[in-house]
Design a protein around this motif. Sequence first.
Motif, PDB file in Angstrom:
ATOM      1  N   ILE A 541      -2.505  -6.056  -5.089  1.00 29.64           N
ATOM      2  CA  ILE A 541      -2.513  -4.706  -5.663  1.00 29.64           C
ATOM      3  C   ILE A 541      -1.376  -4.618  -6.671  1.00 29.64           C
ATOM      4  CG2 ILE A 541      -2.455  -2.231  -5.196  1.00 29.64           C
ATOM      5  CD1 ILE A 541      -3.291  -2.900  -2.304  1.00 29.64           C
ATOM      6  N   ASP A 542      -1.727  -4.883  -7.904  1.00 30.91           N
ATOM      7  CA  ASP A 542      -0.762  -4.921  -9.007  1.00 30.91           C
ATOM      8  C   ASP A 542      -0.227  -3.526  -9.323  1.00 30.91           C
ATOM      9  OD1 ASP A 542      -0.660  -4.344 -12.129  1.00 30.91           O
ATOM     10  OD2 ASP A 542      -0.030  -6.419 -11.863  1.00 30.91           O
ATOM     11  N   THR A 543      -1.105  -2.520  -9.282  1.00 30.03           N
ATOM     12  CA  THR A 543      -0.743  -1.145  -9.650  1.00 30.03           C
ATOM     13  C   THR A 543      -1.462  -0.169  -8.727  1.00 30.03           C
ATOM     14  OG1 THR A 543      -0.405  -1.733 -11.986  1.00 30.03           O
ATOM     15  CG2 THR A 543      -0.843   0.591 -11.493  1.00 30.03           C
ATOM     16  N   TRP A 544      -0.709   0.759  -8.177  1.00 32.27           N
ATOM     17  CA  TRP A 544      -1.292   1.876  -7.430  1.00 32.27           C
ATOM     18  C   TRP A 544      -0.402   3.084  -7.713  1.00 32.27           C
ATOM     19  CZ3 TRP A 544      -3.477   1.539  -1.762  1.00 32.27           C
ATOM     20  CH2 TRP A 544      -4.048   2.772  -1.414  1.00 32.27           C
ATOM     21  N   LEU A 545      -0.947   4.049  -8.405  1.00 33.11           N
ATOM     22  CA  LEU A 545      -0.170   5.234  -8.733  1.00 33.11           C
ATOM     23  C   LEU A 545      -1.058   6.470  -8.636  1.00 33.11           C
ATOM     24  CD1 LEU A 545      -0.979   6.205 -11.910  1.00 33.11           C
ATOM     25  CD2 LEU A 545       0.174   4.049 -12.377  1.00 33.11           C
ATOM     26  N   MET A 546      -0.421   7.603  -8.387  1.00 30.56           N
ATOM     27  CA  MET A 546      -1.136   8.869  -8.268  1.00 30.56           C
ATOM     28  C   MET A 546      -0.278  10.006  -8.805  1.00 30.56           C
ATOM     29  SD  MET A 546      -2.971   8.675  -4.512  1.00 30.56           S
ATOM     30  CE  MET A 546      -2.445  10.350  -4.286  1.00 30.56           C
ATOM     31  N   SER A 547      -0.926  11.055  -9.246  1.00 28.32           N
ATOM     32  CA  SER A 547      -0.229  12.271  -9.630  1.00 28.32           C
ATOM     33  C   SER A 547       0.289  12.975  -8.381  1.00 28.32           C
ATOM     34  CB  SER A 547      -1.172  13.202 -10.397  1.00 28.32           C
ATOM     35  OG  SER A 547      -0.587  14.477 -10.551  1.00 28.32           O
TER      36      SER A 547
END
Length: 631
Positions: A541-547
Amino acid sequence: MHWLPESSDFSVQLGSLNGAHSQETRWHDFVRLANSRLDFVQTNRLDRACRKAFPELAQEATGEPVRLAVFSGSTTDHLVAALRVGCLRRGMWCEVHAGEYGQYMQELNEPESAFHAFGANVVLFSFDARTLLGQPDAAMDAAAADGLIEHTIDMLRGLWRRAAHSSAVQVIQQAVLPIALPLIGNNEHRLPGSMRALIDRVNQRMRAAADEDGVDILALDARIAVDGLTAWHDPMLWHRAKQEISPAAGPFYGDLVARLVAARRGRSYKCLVLDLDNTLWGGVIGDDGLAGIVIGQGSTLGEAYASFQCYAKELSRRGIILAVCSKNDEANAWEPFDQHPEMVLNRSDIACLVANWEDKASNLRRIAQALNIGLDALVFVDDNPFERNIVRRELPMVAVPELPADPALYGRCIADAGYFESIGITSEDRERTAQYQGNLQREALRSAATDLAGYLASLEMRLEWQPFDLVGLQRITQLINKTNQFNLTTRRYTDAEVTAAMQEKGVVTLQLRLTDRYGDNGIIGVVIARPREPGGGELFIDTWLMSCRVLGRQVEQATMNLLVARAREVGARTLIGEYRATAKNGMVREHYQKLGFTRIAEHDDERTTWRCVTTEFTPFQTHIEPIRTGS
């Protein structure tokens, strides 16, 4: 920089900084002093004091330090302090490498050069017209002029690509200063070989090429159209010292560059908080009543207030949140928005209104909390010097412009300050006010609900998901580059790199949009998971982002369900997650643990690695309906 407050005791404040006991206190005090109106000499003094006090303390600044390389065909040494102080003003530590005079091509092409050893993450090209265009013959025909323009743009694009040796490098191209004297006057464009006409054309073509190559423009030509050429350029200093930007303009120049750097890092301000009486209209609504306030046509003063409201409304349409902080009764505060025929702003433009008789610093905290944004995202506009000074003292992270006396100049003050600098606008930005109003409605429902499960069920949430596509590309890249808090790795990617991920075999990408009974929250989440090796059965999981505005609604769990399902579809038996600690993402330190991952490694650089076996995963029960959209 007229929007900044004057520092009447600059020398005293600067002297006191060296005696501060805490390094952290000194850092914040340096930032505070940088946010006052400084001339060229004061800017240099502040920079020297900062360098002396912080030889090894860049870690006191939040975020990655700015490592700025400047390439120019003219002298730029006198601008270095202003560039560093401009970044300091926005809470960023900056180191500057000023390339040797006219040696940009050698430094970029030589692997052993000082530029490559410096490790720049921002590169600024500051070229004068002579460097770019040489000495064109005014008698050249249109075809020759076209050829010169295209040759210049090709040369610039080559430099940009050499400078952007990795995705982490921001390239800034300065527009050419229109310093050439006209040869035929008002219709200079009719002389193809005129240097003045060529400068106009190369600036126009430069913008189009920069848009295609992901380069940011430093629009000095636009600034000069407002300020006048003499505010930026002194011909005598050019001939004496090859200084194209005059020292007097240095502090503003450094601020303009820092705005672009901050915007690219998601550090521009997000919310304009407005006072009401004598700020949005003339008079006091509580005393003068609806008929007594001054706003709109028929009055010079009223038209000035209406003009300022028009500017605020346009900011809202491009994605800036509008809020109100007023010492008023709430009913009185809303009355002009609802009933006055000359009001430009109406209730639907305001994401949050706090009106009471408490101090404004406390109310600004309430606004930030209600909108779920940081205090450092607020710009507070108030005509009252007392209120401005109180907020500056109590909440130094809030931007407080020094408004001029005449409301006709309010809009210009905010625009010149550049608080809301952006490198691009998406459709999500344009819907931001409605999204934040919906958030407040959801919060009101949550407060009234007797149990969390009942509240979540009542929202009727749908998580619309699909792989990355070109339609969502700009918003995806924007989120990747500005999300700091709910971001597991804070890796940054360009449009081209996101596009490459879309095409890479075995890569799982997710763009997530949350809707509910109160409206569309827009794209609120991004996930990129890459195979560690072809056919190896592991997805990293290279990128996991959320508002952050959707936290507490089970979106994390619903996303995990989707991610595991997609991993199984591509044959992955294991998900590997990584948490890379930063100054702002502590809220997700235990993210993987909460989702059932097992910690498998801890690293010296505050990274942790986690594993989830997809065949052993039990989906979370949520009140969110996942919906596949797109093709």
